[in-house]
Design a protein around this motif. Sequence first.
Motif, PDB file in Angstrom:
ATOM      1  N   ALA A   1       0.827  -1.215   0.000  1.00 52.73           N
ATOM      2  CA  ALA A   1       0.000   0.000   0.000  1.00 52.73           C
ATOM      3  C   ALA A   1       0.859   1.263   0.000  1.00 52.73           C
ATOM      4  O   ALA A   1       0.725   2.129  -0.879  1.00 52.73           O
ATOM      5  N   LEU A   2       1.760   1.388   0.965  1.00 53.12           N
ATOM      6  CA  LEU A   2       2.579   2.599   1.059  1.00 53.12           C
ATOM      7  C   LEU A   2       3.601   2.678  -0.062  1.00 53.12           C
ATOM      8  O   LEU A   2       3.785   3.727  -0.677  1.00 53.12           O
ATOM      9  N   ALA A   3       4.291   1.569  -0.345  1.00 55.26           N
ATOM     10  CA  ALA A   3       5.354   1.599  -1.350  1.00 55.26           C
ATOM     11  C   ALA A   3       4.811   1.914  -2.738  1.00 55.26           C
ATOM     12  O   ALA A   3       5.386   2.743  -3.463  1.00 55.26           O
ATOM     13  N   TYR A   4       3.710   1.280  -3.130  1.00 46.65           N
ATOM     14  CA  TYR A   4       3.138   1.563  -4.449  1.00 46.65           C
ATOM     15  C   TYR A   4       2.633   3.002  -4.529  1.00 46.65           C
ATOM     16  O   TYR A   4       2.703   3.638  -5.584  1.00 46.65           O
ATOM     17  N   SER A   5       2.114   3.532  -3.420  1.00 47.76           N
ATOM     18  CA  SER A   5       1.657   4.924  -3.408  1.00 47.76           C
ATOM     19  C   SER A   5       2.825   5.876  -3.604  1.00 47.76           C
ATOM     20  O   SER A   5       2.725   6.860  -4.355  1.00 47.76           O
ATOM     21  N   LEU A   6       3.943   5.612  -2.930  1.00 51.57           N
ATOM     22  CA  LEU A   6       5.131   6.435  -3.131  1.00 51.57           C
ATOM     23  C   LEU A   6       5.636   6.339  -4.570  1.00 51.57           C
ATOM     24  O   LEU A   6       6.045   7.341  -5.171  1.00 51.57           O
ATOM     25  N   PHE A   7       5.584   5.147  -5.121  1.00 51.55           N
ATOM     26  CA  PHE A   7       6.093   4.930  -6.469  1.00 51.55           C
ATOM     27  C   PHE A   7       5.298   5.729  -7.501  1.00 51.55           C
ATOM     28  O   PHE A   7       5.878   6.425  -8.339  1.00 51.55           O
TER      29      PHE A   7
END
Length: 326
Positions: free
Chosen positions: A227-233
């Motif tokens: 959730a967080l990593a894909y959002s940052l990406f």
Amino acid sequence: MEQRNDLLGVGLVLGAGVLWATVGPAQVFADSPAGPVALGGARILAGGLVLALVVLATRRDAFRTLTRSTWPSLLAASCATGVFQAAFMSSVARTGAAVATAVTFGVVPVSTGIVERLALGTRLSRGWAVGTCAAIAGCALVMTPDGPVHVDTYGVLLGVASGGCYGVYTVAAKRLTGGRADMTAAVAVTLLIGGSFLAPWTLSRLPALGTARSLLVVGWLGPVTAALAYSLFVAGLRRVTAATAGTLSLAEPLVATALAVLFLGERMSVPVAAGSVLLLGGLVLVSVPGRPSRRSARTGGLPDGPADAPRVRVRTGPRRVRRGSA
């Protein structure tokens, strides 16, 4: 189409890579009996559910921005996400983590650059080419396995496929960032659809996923590394080209190697140390924001427009006639 990168976008993509690099060590620490494919499916399903709940709690109309025009990119990103999980995990199982990671992330920058060039027409700079070559060479050295290597042909092909899927996802997400779609909602849908592709493996391993170790690792992998990593990406993709993001993804094996040395007791060999320096140098080259072209500087930073656009001269006054002409 030409886009220059900025440091904030580079930082966001690198932040995603750092979080993704914790996936392998987290699996080692947890030692879950569920298996890698079931964990991969549970990871992206959990991440998609977390993002969907966030969207529903903060802006319920966000899913309405995913109009019919966005669905081709959404489906491409979803398919790439699901296939990447299965292909990469299977590649690791057949040919080992070192070879699978080296093949996959060696293919990622090249596949992303090619797909972006074909789909979006983005120009690939010399700095990107030099930095990418250095980073790929460094990645190969970093992932040099100790002892005899078992190279399975089918496993290598699966690694190539997973690297290609990464490139397709990056470019599809990049296309979504150029429209009016709410990217948090888009990522949530992408993860949920991609996770549904792995549902048969995930559901078949539900008893194993219900153990304390499995729940602990899914609790980290889903909300944080999905959730967080894909959002940052995808937030970083608004500020960098897809090709740059693909090369910056090579920070993942670099960070994973550092974590293995610091927390898993692995030693830093000479090839790994040299590869780390080469890989880091390549990432720095790719991360440097590009300079404006001479033409854009003359026009005050305005976009140049299509390269093949005809030049039209507009006369603002009467045509002057030379003396002595008929």
